[in-house]
Write an enzyme that holds these catalytic residues in place. Structure first.
Site, PDB file in Angstrom:
ATOM      1  N   CYS A  14      18.358  46.033 -18.082  1.00  0.00           N
ATOM      2  CA  CYS A  14      18.092  44.706 -18.617  1.00  0.00           C
ATOM      3  C   CYS A  14      19.418  43.993 -18.886  1.00  0.00           C
ATOM      4  CB  CYS A  14      17.284  44.809 -19.906  1.00  0.00           C
ATOM      5  SG  CYS A  14      17.101  43.248 -20.776  1.00  0.00           S
ATOM      6  N   CYS A  71      11.498  44.754 -18.381  1.00  0.00           N
ATOM      7  CA  CYS A  71      12.376  45.481 -19.306  1.00  0.00           C
ATOM      8  C   CYS A  71      11.502  46.163 -20.340  1.00  0.00           C
ATOM      9  CB  CYS A  71      13.343  44.498 -19.991  1.00  0.00           C
ATOM     10  SG  CYS A  71      14.084  45.156 -21.510  1.00  0.00           S
ATOM     11  N   CYS A  74      14.741  44.360 -27.595  1.00  0.00           N
ATOM     12  CA  CYS A  74      15.431  43.455 -26.675  1.00  0.00           C
ATOM     13  C   CYS A  74      15.393  42.067 -27.292  1.00  0.00           C
ATOM     14  CB  CYS A  74      14.744  43.453 -25.308  1.00  0.00           C
ATOM     15  SG  CYS A  74      15.421  42.246 -24.144  1.00  0.00           S
ATOM     16  N   LYS A 111      11.101   3.750  -0.029  1.00  0.00           N
ATOM     17  CA  LYS A 111      10.964   5.192  -0.276  1.00  0.00           C
ATOM     18  C   LYS A 111      11.175   5.520  -1.758  1.00  0.00           C
ATOM     19  CE  LYS A 111      10.538   7.163   3.896  1.00  0.00           C
ATOM     20  NZ  LYS A 111      11.422   8.236   4.268  1.00  0.00           N
ATOM     21  N   CYS A 137      19.541  43.707 -23.073  1.00  0.00           N
ATOM     22  CA  CYS A 137      19.621  44.856 -23.991  1.00  0.00           C
ATOM     23  C   CYS A 137      20.052  46.147 -23.309  1.00  0.00           C
ATOM     24  CB  CYS A 137      18.279  45.068 -24.688  1.00  0.00           C
ATOM     25  SG  CYS A 137      16.961  45.689 -23.600  1.00  0.00           S
ATOM     26  N   LYS A 159       2.631   4.691   1.069  1.00  0.00           N
ATOM     27  CA  LYS A 159       3.036   5.281   2.346  1.00  0.00           C
ATOM     28  C   LYS A 159       2.572   6.736   2.347  1.00  0.00           C
ATOM     29  CE  LYS A 159       6.978   5.981   5.432  1.00  0.00           C
ATOM     30  NZ  LYS A 159       6.733   7.411   5.669  1.00  0.00           N
ATOM     31  N   TYR A 171      -3.997   1.571   8.424  1.00  0.00           N
ATOM     32  CA  TYR A 171      -3.009   0.621   7.903  1.00  0.00           C
ATOM     33  C   TYR A 171      -2.750  -0.545   8.862  1.00  0.00           C
ATOM     34  CZ  TYR A 171       0.120   3.643  10.697  1.00  0.00           C
ATOM     35  OH  TYR A 171       0.702   4.379  11.707  1.00  0.00           O
ATOM     36  N   GLU A 224       0.845  -1.194   0.000  1.00  0.00           N
ATOM     37  CA  GLU A 224       0.000   0.000   0.000  1.00  0.00           C
ATOM     38  C   GLU A 224       0.878   1.240   0.000  1.00  0.00           C
ATOM     39  OE1 GLU A 224      -2.276   0.390   3.717  1.00  0.00           O
ATOM     40  OE2 GLU A 224      -0.991  -1.164   4.554  1.00  0.00           O
ATOM     41  N   ASP A 242       1.813  10.527   3.406  1.00  0.00           N
ATOM     42  CA  ASP A 242       2.626  11.533   4.077  1.00  0.00           C
ATOM     43  C   ASP A 242       1.721  12.385   4.958  1.00  0.00           C
ATOM     44  OD1 ASP A 242       4.865  12.893   4.781  1.00  0.00           O
ATOM     45  OD2 ASP A 242       5.090  14.015   2.923  1.00  0.00           O
TER      46      ASP A 242
END
Length: 789
Positions: A415, A445, A451, A321, A418, A123, A233, A121, A125
């Site tokens: 910038c 910019c 640019c 894991k 440019c 795990k 579980y 099953e 968290d």
């Protein structure tokens, strides 16, 4: 070299601190993978020096102390944690130890030996809890705590909706202790954080923290407001024996109303366990909840008893894991990238680290507000998260590791591409005839297409598959075209010659002619594709489709005033102003003109959509003028009194007549008079009304009968994968039937199509009672509707 006793003492101190932050404060400062490394180092040192092992060592207990604010609960059967498997070999070693412990025949050249049956099953968290039932009634809930003593959270667990307060059915033991995980689904976590932001509260770093923090509220009403769920579980103390297998026991508990994992499966031997691990790992991002691995348990409970326990873990179970989704690394520098709209975005340059199986050297920082929120400085140790295909993200600074020479992150004034000025954007808020300015989160910019970074990104967007769909114009070729000066705007693509293309690096006769043919084939886009390709800020594919479908022509879209655009669904004031400003810009007008002059011919243009003919009422028109103190009720009063805008303007200047009008207070009457006393306001209102009339949206316009598409007015959502077609194909077929296909589920959603791997959207649909179709039913529905059409 540090002697073993000193290193062991230092590791214990550090792990105890992390246990405190993780279990007590719910504020972990390092990811799980970093904790696991420290723990394994301590285990190895204690194995080499058993004389240094003490009962207080983190390896001899399950970490954390109960909060003093809650009563304490002693676990009659200790709540132990699981040993970990990180590599495939770790799993095979576990399986070998189990078979040896059960004295099963080993494999040889002629066979693999006896195989052990395992329950498998996910795990989860979340936070481990114990639920005690007496005579079928829930009488106590407790946290794991240090494994022996936990916190009494009875009042809080009673608020978790899927925990039964009384067991179903019959045959349950007089005393039954159920153990499992309380967790927060992803959709609930996102909604909770959104509410926290709206209320100005603290957001949670991840669903695990949110679940733990919710269960540790002293006020159960707060816990009740959080979207928590429970999954069982196993069991603790029990007054009589249950089923003989792990899976059988869990199915027995489910029969009594205890929720268990829907992913529970049986596997024979390590190979089948590994196949389960691979399958659920591939579906991990589609699950409705966070998992960080898979748990394998010997299925026969008699075998579990025979295998027994170590000091802190059972011999008969292991947690396999997944590769860490979070890691700690060093922030080496912050650089700035320039995007298609000129947004200057900070990017973290990191000391390379492997996260979720991928080497990561860069991570997004979104904007300077995010840098400030994180309190980020160059040289910091930072926690990086990467989930699935999501761009790696800096989640948190490990402040206790900040070096003395750490430097602040500074936005450049020019910038980096440019040299044009970089300025912070201003947010314009419009309300009741007034505009207010505030600082936005984006720096921009202002070099525009001069640019090169913006020009390249603009063209890459223009030629992309969902826009003009010019096959063969990848990023590298676009960069060549811009760098060589052959292309200075999207319109220049349509003037490229064979001689120019074949001279580019990587091109020969066939590839050059193929690219030119692809460019030529793109000259007849739909209006929606063309609008999307222009790259209007905040106008994505769906908004472009809406503009094309509703207004029907480029001319109307170009002319549309913001106050007219907001009559279209899902277009707010800010987006409406972005659209209007884009088409007002002389440079953008020149580019569009050049595209049309060079042979781009828009398809699927026509009249205003019937749905929007005469859609504007006079009362709503008045309300949308944003006259201070004139709300929707006052607007209806004025619409009933006046036949149209000329009469409304005349009434506003006739003080005697206006004072006799019932339904408006003195503030509203004065505000109406002041508003129309301004010539600019009169002119603006007249311009809006004229455009509504010109477009056919005016309240006096002729109504049209919409040609009935079977799904017109319905909103559908696709989630999970489809096997018989792509998601895009499914979306296109729905849209052809008149449906709007949205990216999220709400109470207004008509139907959700849930393919394999459907996750939080399916969960949300079930919570809201929205109709759900699987792929087979969806295909049948499509075929029926398409045949009828």
């Amino acid at each position: 070299m540090t002697n073993p006793a000193e290193r062991i003492a230092a590791l214990r101190t550090e792990l105890d601190e992390h246990n405190y932050r993780y279990y007590v404060l719910d504020e972990p400062s390092i990811p799980d993978a970093e904790y696991d490394r420290l723990f394994r180092e301590l285990q190895a040192l204690e194995a080499e020096h058993p004389e240094l092992v003490t009962p207080e060592s983190p390896t001899q207990r399950v970490g954390g102390e109960a909060l003093a604010a809650f009563g304490q609960v002693r676990h009659e059967v200790p709540m132990l944690s699981l040993g970990n498997a990180f590599e495939e070999q770790d799993l095979f070693d576990f399986d070998r130890r189990v078979r040896e412990g059960l004295d099963l025949p080993a494999g040889d050249l002629f066979g693999g030996g006896s195989e052990v049956e395992y329950s498998c099953e996910p795990k989860l968290d979340g936070l481990a809890v114990s639920l005690l039932y007496q005579d079928g009634q829930l009488v106590r809930g407790a946290t794991r705590g240090d494994g022996t003593t936990g916190e009494d959270i009875s009042a809080n667990v009673r608020t978790v909706r899927n925990i039964p307060l009384r067991l179903k059915g019959e045959g349950w033991p007089q005393m039954l202790e159920v153990r499992g995980e309380v967790y927060m689904p992803k959709a609930g976590f996102e909604a909770l954080n959104a509410r926290q932001v709206e209320a100005g509260g603290k957001t949670f770093a991840n669903p695990r923290n949110a679940a733990a923090g919710s269960l540790r509220q002293l006020d159960p009403k707060i816990t009740a407001s959080r979207p928590l769920e429970f999954c069982c579980y196993g069991i603790g103390q029990v007054s009589e024996e249950l089923a003989e297998t792990q899976v059988g026991m869990l199915e027995q508990l489910r029969g009594w109303g205890i929720p268990i994992s829907r992913e529970l499966k049986l596997a024979r031997g390590a190979e089948q366990c590994l196949a389960y691990y691979g399958d659920i790992g591939a579906r991990r991002e589609q699950l409705a909840y966070d998992i960080d691995g898979v748990v394998y348990k010997v299925n026969r409970r008699a075998d579990q008893r025979q295998l027994g326990f170590r000091a802190r873990t059972p011999h008969w179970a292991v947690a396999h894991k997944f590769p860490a989704q979070e890691e700690v690394t060093e922030l080496l520098d912050v650089e700035f990238q320039v995007g298609r709209t000129g947004a200057v975005t900070p990017v973290a340059r990191l000391r390379p680290v492997k996260v979720a199986g991928v080497m990561v050297a860069n991570a997004t920082l979104h904007n300077m507000d995010e840098v400030a929120r994180l309190g980020l400085m160059i040289g910091d140790s930072v926690i990086i998260r990467r989930a699935g295909d999501v761009i790696p993200q800096v989640m948190q600074v490990v402040l206790e590791r900040r070096p003395a020479q750490a430097r602040a992150v500074q936005i450049p004034q020019q910038c980096p591409v440019c040299g044009s000025a970089v300025e912070r954007t201003q947010l314009v808020r419009r309300s009741k005839g007034r505009e207010s300015l505030s600082e936005g989160s984006i720096y921009r910019c202002f070099g525009r297409l001069s640019c090169q970074a913006q020009l390249k990104q603009a063209i890459i967007h223009f030629v992309s598959r969902r826009a003009m769909d010019i096959d063969g114009l990848g990023d590298r070729i676009v960069e060549q075209l811009v760098d060589t000066g052959l292309v200075a705007s999207p319109a220049d693509l349509y003037t490229l010659t064979y001689e120019q293309v074949v001279a580019l690096e990587g091109f020969a006769e066939v590839s050059a002619r193929k690219l030119l043919a692809a460019i030529d084939a793109s000259r007849s886009p739909s209006l929606a594709r063309f609008i999307y390709a222009l790259g209007i800020p905040d106008v994505g594919e769906e908004t472009a489709k809406l503009l094309a479908r509703a207004l029907g022509s480029l001319t109307r879209i170009e002319k549309a005033l913001p106050e007219v655009l907001v009559w279209l669904p899902d277009i707010g004031a800010e987006v409406a102003h972005e659209i209007h400003s884009f088409f007002e810009d002389a440079h953008n007008q020149a580019v569009i003109g050049a595209l049309l002059a060079r042979g781009v011919q828009l398809q699927e243009q026509g009249d205003l959509h019937a749905e929007f003919a005469a859609c504007a009422s006079f009362a709503e028109f008045i309300n949308r003028l944003q006259i201070p103190f004139v709300a929707s009720t006052g607007a209806r009063t004025l619409a009933e009194r006046c036949a149209g805008l000329p009469e409304l303007i005349a009434l506003s200047q006739d003080w005697l007549d206006l004072n006799q009008l019932k339904g408006l207070n003195e503030k509203a009457r004065q505000s109406l008079r002041d508003f129309f006393a301004e010539p600019a306001n009169q002119a603006r209102a007249q311009a809006i009304e004229a455009q509504l009339r010109d477009f056919g949206m005016h309240w006096q316009s002729e109504r049209k009968v919409a040609e009935g598409l079977p799904l017109a007015g319905q909103t559908w959502v696709l989630t999970g994968s489809l096997e018989s077609m792509s998601r895009d194909q499914g979306k296109a077929r729905l849209e052809a039937l008149g449906a709007k296909v949205a990216g999220s589920v709400s109470a207004k959603t008509h139907c959700v199509v849930a393919g394999p791997g459907a996750g939080s959207k399916l969960t949300r649909a079930q919570e809201l009672g929205v109709a759900v179709l699987d792929e087979e039913a969806f295909i049948v529905r499509l075929a029926t509707l398409e045949a009828a059409g």
